[in-house]
Design an enzyme around this catalytic site. Structure first.
Site, PDB file in Angstrom:
ATOM      1  N   GLN A  79       0.819  -1.211   0.000  1.00 39.73           N
ATOM      2  CA  GLN A  79       0.000   0.000   0.000  1.00 39.73           C
ATOM      3  C   GLN A  79       0.851   1.259   0.000  1.00 39.73           C
ATOM      4  OE1 GLN A  79      -3.587   0.095  -0.382  1.00 39.73           O
ATOM      5  NE2 GLN A  79      -2.656  -1.782  -1.129  1.00 39.73           N
ATOM      6  N   HIS A 123     -53.939  18.254   1.202  1.00 39.97           N
ATOM      7  CA  HIS A 123     -53.643  16.832   1.378  1.00 39.97           C
ATOM      8  C   HIS A 123     -54.909  16.087   1.813  1.00 39.97           C
ATOM      9  CE1 HIS A 123     -49.454  18.035   1.168  1.00 39.97           C
ATOM     10  NE2 HIS A 123     -49.063  16.773   1.308  1.00 39.97           N
ATOM     11  N   GLU A 140      -9.289   2.527   5.374  1.00 37.52           N
ATOM     12  CA  GLU A 140      -9.773   2.066   4.065  1.00 37.52           C
ATOM     13  C   GLU A 140      -9.620   0.543   3.987  1.00 37.52           C
ATOM     14  OE1 GLU A 140      -8.775   2.687  -0.703  1.00 37.52           O
ATOM     15  OE2 GLU A 140      -7.237   3.056   0.808  1.00 37.52           O
ATOM     16  N   HIS A 141      -8.410   0.063   4.244  1.00 40.12           N
ATOM     17  CA  HIS A 141      -8.122  -1.379   4.264  1.00 40.12           C
ATOM     18  C   HIS A 141      -7.710  -1.782   5.672  1.00 40.12           C
ATOM     19  CE1 HIS A 141      -6.948  -0.056   0.095  1.00 40.12           C
ATOM     20  NE2 HIS A 141      -7.782  -1.034  -0.198  1.00 40.12           N
ATOM     21  N   ASP A 173      -7.577  -5.876  -4.260  1.00 41.39           N
ATOM     22  CA  ASP A 173      -7.289  -4.904  -5.311  1.00 41.39           C
ATOM     23  C   ASP A 173      -7.536  -5.475  -6.699  1.00 41.39           C
ATOM     24  OD1 ASP A 173      -6.680  -2.652  -3.903  1.00 41.39           O
ATOM     25  OD2 ASP A 173      -4.510  -2.825  -4.077  1.00 41.39           O
ATOM     26  N   HIS A 196       1.527   3.058  -3.375  1.00 41.40           N
ATOM     27  CA  HIS A 196       0.467   3.758  -4.101  1.00 41.40           C
ATOM     28  C   HIS A 196       0.779   5.224  -4.327  1.00 41.40           C
ATOM     29  CE1 HIS A 196      -2.811   1.188  -5.199  1.00 41.40           C
ATOM     30  NE2 HIS A 196      -2.839   0.614  -4.022  1.00 41.40           N
TER      31      HIS A 196
END
Length: 435
Positions: free
Chosen positions: A260, A420, A327-328, A361, A263
């Site tokens: 990771q 109504h 996130e992960h 992924d 990235h």
């Protein structure tokens, strides 16, 4: 040479120091990016394709006369890929399809009272745009993650944009997913084109896909326009948190952290463990594995934002993880499913020794488009529902309306909404023969 040695003892930190350790790398607010993107969007709105041509030459150094990729070029992309790669893409496609087909929601059709039928049905979005970043790595995996659920959902029109030259891997992935409206345009100008439409690029109802700071800012700005195009999410840099005990494999953990970290420089990776011996072995393994990785400069910058944190016990690991909302999240413990029961905030979770984040992924089947920066507290991973809309249906029989009418009239009167009430009363009077 030691590249990384950032072991931190959580309970020796003050509260402010703990917060600082868990804070994401600060993405400085860049007024230049905001101003530039605003100008790009306005120029695309005013000048259409000529603006796209100008920005494509300026940013991508490509002189493009025809933005749409021909169907011949799309179909011929297959010839430039090895059988091994195509077979691997096929496996990923099968697994992603299998998982997302399982997300097809059941129709709701209930009779809340005799003669009162209520339904919830799902309709696909009419038109969507898929943005696939360019750069050094062709993200054809993201094509699969976006196109497959879009197709399963039944989206009628799918437009793909990517910076030129679009790789054969991206074209092939789009082709096998049945996407043939592909445009070689990238950056903020592509987002503007999808949101506003040009002479060539059709306007869409919703835009999906990751991108750099300019793309993210463009998504934010177009979604803020009155009656503007919807977007999937504002996903930030990638992040990974690992919870591990003394049964974990330090080499596996190091490899996951580094996967990771590559990235980008704004990414962040964190290990939480009550085991100091494991932490030391992970640091040693990180420094050993770094010598064999190509994106060394990017990884080293990411590791400056990252930490190995020693805590009291697994309960504290869980508490910190839920606070961070990664996130992960990888759980490498003796009983990972037991730990899972206490996790409340994470976008995508990986259990046990044999579940690397890389599986999610690419090919396990789950989606890799995920909320970041703590957004998993309230937001979810991309799924089938993002490509659909829920529609409510109700049908009352004359008997059903008569039975419910008194309740509706009392409630509407209490809210002082006479019209109504009248919409019910006029029907009841008709049924009673008063009209």
């Amino acid at each position: 040479m030691k590249y990384f040695k950032n072991i931190i003892f959580w309970n020796k930190l003050h509260l402010d120091e703990q917060k600082k350790i868990l804070s994401r790398p600060i993405l400085k607010e860049n007024n230049f990016i905001k101003k530039t993107v605003k100008e790009i969007i306005e120029n695309v709105r005013l000048f259409g394709n000529s603006a796209l041509k100008k920005y494509t030459f300026l940013f991508d150094k490509q002189d493009i006369n025809t933005f749409q990729v021909s169907k011949e070029k799309i179909s011929s992309s297959s010839f430039y890929l090895s059988k091994v790669l195509k077979d691997s893409i096929s496996v990923a496609q099968k697994n992603i399809t299998c998982f997302h087909k399982a997300q097809i929601p059941s129709k709701i059709d209930v009779e809340t009272e005799v003669g009162v039928r209520c339904e919830q049905i799902y309709l696909p979005l009419n038109s969507i745009g898929i943005y696939i970043p360019g750069g050094t790595a062709p993200l054809f995996s993201t094509v699969l993650m976006l196109a497959i659920p879009a197709k399963i959902s039944g989206c009628k029109k799918i437009i793909l944009c990517s910076p030129p030259p679009i790789s054969n891997e991206v074209l092939y992935a789009a082709h096998i997913c049945g996407i043939h409206d592909i445009y070689q345009v990238g950056g903020a100008q592509a987002i503007a084109a999808l949101a506003l439409g040009t002479e060539t690029v059709p306007k869409v109802d919703k835009i999906f896909g990751p991108g750099n700071a300019y793309v993210t800012e463009a998504k934010l700005q177009v979604s803020s326009i009155f009656n503007g195009t919807e977007i999937d999410m504002l996903a930030g840099p990638s992040e990974l948190l690992i919870i591990a005990d003394n049964t974990a494999n330090p080499d596996f953990i190091a490899a996951d952290l580094l996967s990771q970290a590559e990235h980008g420089v704004s990414s962040q990776v964190i290990l939480l463990t009550p085991c100091f011996e494991l932490a030391e072995k992970v640091v040693l393994s990180i420094n050993k594995q770094l010598n064999n990785l190509s994106r060394l400069s990017e990884i080293l910058k990411t590791l400056k934002n990252s930490s190995v944190i020693i805590v009291k016990n697994l309960s504290e690991c869980i508490e910190i993880s839920n606070m961070y909302a990664p996130e992960h999240l990888i759980i490498q413990t003796q009983s990972p499913r037991e730990v899972l029961n206490y996790i409340s905030n994470a976008s995508s979770i990986f259990l046990g020794l044999w579940s690397p984040e890389s599986a999610g992924d690419y090919a396990s089947g789950t989606n890799h488009v995920l909320p970041t920066y703590g957004k998993s507290i309230t937001n979810s991973s991309l799924g089938l529902c993002d490509f659909q809309k829920r529609v409510l249906v109700q049908e009352l029989t004359a008997k059903g309306l008569m039975k419910l009418s008194n309740t509706i009239e009392i409630l509407s009167s209490a809210e002082k909404l006479q019209a109504h009430k009248n919409a019910v009363k006029i029907r009841v009077d008709f049924l009673k023969g008063k009209i």
